[in-house]
Scaffold this active site. Structure first.
Site, short mmCIF file in Angstrom:
data_model
loop_
_atom_site.label_atom_id
_atom_site.label_comp_id
_atom_site.label_asym_id
_atom_site.label_seq_id
_atom_site.Cartn_x
_atom_site.Cartn_y
_atom_site.Cartn_z
N LYS A 1 -4.05 13.12 40.68
CA LYS A 1 -3.41 14.05 40.21
C LYS A 1 -1.92 13.51 39.90
O LYS A 1 -1.41 13.91 39.18
CB LYS A 1 -3.21 15.15 41.16
CG LYS A 1 -4.40 16.18 41.21
CD LYS A 1 -3.97 17.45 41.47
CE LYS A 1 -5.27 18.30 41.24
NZ LYS A 1 -4.99 19.64 42.27
N LYS B 1 -15.72 14.40 36.28
CA LYS B 1 -15.88 15.74 36.86
C LYS B 1 -15.42 16.71 35.89
O LYS B 1 -14.48 16.70 35.13
CB LYS B 1 -15.01 15.77 37.97
CG LYS B 1 -15.47 17.01 38.72
CD LYS B 1 -14.30 17.17 39.80
CE LYS B 1 -13.06 17.43 39.69
NZ LYS B 1 -12.12 17.97 40.68
N LYS C 1 -11.33 22.55 35.57
CA LYS C 1 -10.83 24.06 35.30
C LYS C 1 -9.71 23.81 34.20
O LYS C 1 -9.48 24.53 33.46
CB LYS C 1 -10.13 24.58 36.44
CG LYS C 1 -11.15 25.36 37.42
CD LYS C 1 -10.40 26.08 38.29
CE LYS C 1 -10.47 25.98 39.74
NZ LYS C 1 -9.77 25.00 40.36
P1 TYM Z 1 -10.77 23.54 43.19
O1 TYM Z 1 -10.13 24.69 43.03
O2 TYM Z 1 -10.49 22.42 42.55
O3 TYM Z 1 -12.46 23.81 43.29
C1 TYM Z 1 -12.97 24.98 43.83
C2 TYM Z 1 -14.47 24.57 44.27
O4 TYM Z 1 -15.30 24.05 43.19
C3 TYM Z 1 -15.65 22.88 43.65
N1 TYM Z 1 -15.75 22.01 42.04
C4 TYM Z 1 -16.90 21.37 41.67
N2 TYM Z 1 -18.17 21.21 42.21
C5 TYM Z 1 -19.08 20.77 41.30
N3 TYM Z 1 -18.77 20.20 40.25
C6 TYM Z 1 -17.25 20.34 39.68
N4 TYM Z 1 -17.14 19.71 38.53
C7 TYM Z 1 -16.61 20.90 40.41
N5 TYM Z 1 -15.10 21.20 40.07
C8 TYM Z 1 -14.92 22.04 41.38
C9 TYM Z 1 -14.82 22.09 44.22
O5 TYM Z 1 -15.41 21.16 45.06
C10 TYM Z 1 -14.22 23.50 45.24
O6 TYM Z 1 -15.47 23.50 46.17
N6 TYM Z 1 -8.64 22.00 47.48
C11 TYM Z 1 -9.43 23.04 46.89
C12 TYM Z 1 -9.15 24.64 47.21
C13 TYM Z 1 -8.98 24.74 48.78
C14 TYM Z 1 -10.05 24.85 49.58
C15 TYM Z 1 -9.13 25.09 50.58
C16 TYM Z 1 -11.17 24.62 49.65
C17 TYM Z 1 -7.75 24.82 49.37
N7 TYM Z 1 -7.88 25.29 50.62
C18 TYM Z 1 -9.90 25.22 52.28
C19 TYM Z 1 -12.14 24.77 50.65
C20 TYM Z 1 -11.36 25.29 52.11
C21 TYM Z 1 -9.52 22.76 45.28
O7 TYM Z 1 -8.73 22.43 44.70
O8 TYM Z 1 -10.64 23.16 44.73
#
Ligand code: TYM
Length: 334
Positions: free
Chosen positions: A116, A198, A201
Site C-alpha cells: 500500500k 490479487k 476492490k
Molecule cells: P479487505 O476489505 O481487503 O477484504 C475483505 C475480505 O476479503 C478477502 N479478500 C479476498 N479473498 C480472496 N481473493 C481475493 N482476491 C480477495 N481480496 C480480498 C480478504 O482476505 C478479507 O477477508 N484488513 C481487512 C479488514 C479487516 C478485518 C478486521 C478482517 C479489518 N479488521 C478484523 C478480519 C478481522 C481488509 O482489508 O480486508
C-alpha cells in the site's frame, strides 16, 4: 442453550471500492451459516478505509451498499451482529493500548503495508502503518476464537496472535488468542487481466475484477476476455498457467468440485468451454443476490435500524473487554 457460552467469530471488510467475487469466495461466503455455532460479528471497517483518502459522500454510500450486500448475500441481522466500526469507539481506544504492545519492526514487515505504501507513495500516513494494530483491536475486543478471512490477511492474524500473547504474558489471560479460518479453495482469487496479482476492490482496471453488482452480460464479457495462455490445456498449474488456474480455482470454489475432478472433466476441452462454465456459475450465484440487494437497498430505514442494533450489541461486548484491559493496565475506573 446459553448464548453467552458460544464461541465468537468476527470478520470485516473495508468499505472502499466495490465488493468483488474475490471478497465473496475468500471471505463472505464462509461467514454464512456460522451463526449456528458461533456468536457472529461482521463489520464495515470505515476506520481502516480512511488510511487511504476517501471521498466522504462515497464512503457513506459504500457503507450502505456493503451492508445491503452483506444482507443480500445471506447474513441475517437477526442472527449476526452487523455494524460499522466507527460506531463502536472501543476499537480506536483498544488500538491505542495495543500500539504499546507492538514493535515498529513487526509493522515494518507487513507485506500489505509495503504494497500500500508503494501504491500511495504520496500519503504514507501513520494510520497506514498502524493498520494491523487496529485490526488486532477489532478481533481481540470481541474475544473472537475464529476469524474467517482470505489468504492476504494471514500475516495480520499472526501479528494479532502475537500481540494477544504478549499482552497476556504481562497482564494475565485477558485476551482470547484467535485462529484464522482460511478456506482451502478461493482464498486468493487473482485478477482476470493480471492473474499474477490479487483481484482487488479498488484496482484501476475495470475488467480485472468481477464486482458483485456487475450486470450478467458484463460478467460474461469480463470472463470471456480473461487472460489465459497459448497452450490450450486445462490444468491447475499456478506458476506456469496463472490465468487458467485462477479460472479453475473460481470454478472449484463455486461448485465444490475438487481440482482433480475438474481437470478430468475438462480434459481435451478448450478454454472457451471453461470460461463459459465459470461465467454461468458466477451469474447464477449473483443474480439472486442482486435482486435481494435492490430490495434491501430500497429500505433505508431498515438499514439504519440494523446499524443501530448492531452498534448497541457490539458496544456491549466491546466495553466489557476494554474495561478488563484498563483494569489490567492499572487505569483508575471512571
Ligand atoms: P479487505 O476489505 O481487503 O477484504 C475483505 C475480505 O476479503 C478477502 N479478500 C479476498 N479473498 C480472496 N481473493 C481475493 N482476491 C480477495 N481480496 C480480498 C480478504 O482476505 C478479507 O477477508 N484488513 C481487512 C479488514 C479487516 C478485518 C478486521 C478482517 C479489518 N479488521 C478484523 C478480519 C478481522 C481488509 O482489508 O480486508
Amino acid at each position: 442453550m446459553s448464548v453467552e457460552k458460544r464461541p465468537t467469530v468476527l470478520s470485516g471488510i473495508q468499505p472502499s471500492g466495490r465488493l468483488t467475487i474475490g471478497n465473496y469466495l475468500g471471505a463472505l461466503k464462509h461467514w454464512l451459516g456460522l451463526h449456528d455455532q458461533f456468536d457472529c460479528y461482521y463489520m464495515l471497517v470505515d476506520l481502516h478505509a480512511i488510511t487511504v483518502r476517501q471521498d466522504p459522500a462515497l464512503l457513506r454510500e459504500r457503507c450502505h451498499e456493503f451492508l445491503a450486500l452483506y444482507i443480500a448475500c445471506g447474513l441475517d441481522p437477526r442472527h449476526n451482529v452487523l455494524f460499522v466500526q466507527s460506531h463502536v469507539p472501543q476499537h480506536a481506544e483498544l488500538a491505542w493500548v495495543l500500539n504499546t504492545f507492538t514493535q515498529m519492526g513487526e509493522l515494518n514487515r507487513m507485506t500489505q503495508f509495503k504494497d500500500k505504501s508503494a501504491k500511495h507513495a504520496d500519503n504514507i500516513n501513520a494510520g497506514l502503518f498502524g493498520y494491523p494494530v487496529l485490526m488486532a483491536a477489532d478481533i481481540l475486543l470481541y474475544q473472537a476464537e475464529r476469524v474467517p478471512v482470505g489468504d492476504d490477511q494471514k500475516q495480520h492474524l499472526e501479528l494479532t496472535r502475537d500481540i494477544a500473547l504478549r499482552f497476556n504474558n504481562v497482564h494475565g489471560p485477558v485476551f482470547t488468542v484467535p485462529e484464522p479460518m482460511i478456506p482451502p479453495v478461493g482464498a486468493r482469487i487473482m485478477g482476470l487481466q493480471t492473474p499474477t496479482a490479487k483481484m482487488s476492490k479498488s484496482g484501476d482496471a475495470e475488467t480485472d475484477a468481477i464486482y458483485l453488482l456487475d450486470e450478467p452480460a458484463v460478467i460474461t464479457r469480463k470472463i470471456k476476455r480473461a487472460v489465459t495462455d497459448t497452450e490450450n490445456a486445462i490444468r491447475f498449474d499456478v506458476a506456469n498457467k496463472p490465468g487458467v488456474s485462477n479460472l479453475l480455482s473460481m470454478l472449484a470454489a463455486l461448485s465444490d468440485e475438487t481440482m482433480p475432478a475438474l481437470e478430468a472433466r475438462f480434459d481435451g476441452k478448450g478454454y472457451g468451454h471453461l470460461k463459459g462454465e465459470v461465467a454461468e456459475r458466477v451469474v447464477a450465484l449473483l443474480e439472486p443476490i442482486q435482486a435481494r440487494y435492490h430490495e434491501v437497498r430500497a429500505a433505508p430505514d431498515y438499514l439504519q435500524q440494523v446499524l443501530r442494533d448492531g452498534a448497541a450489541r457490539a458496544t456491549k461486548k466491546a466495553a466489557i473487554t476494554l474495561g478488563r484491559v484498563h483494569d489490567a493496565l492499572g487505569f483508575i475506573p471512571r
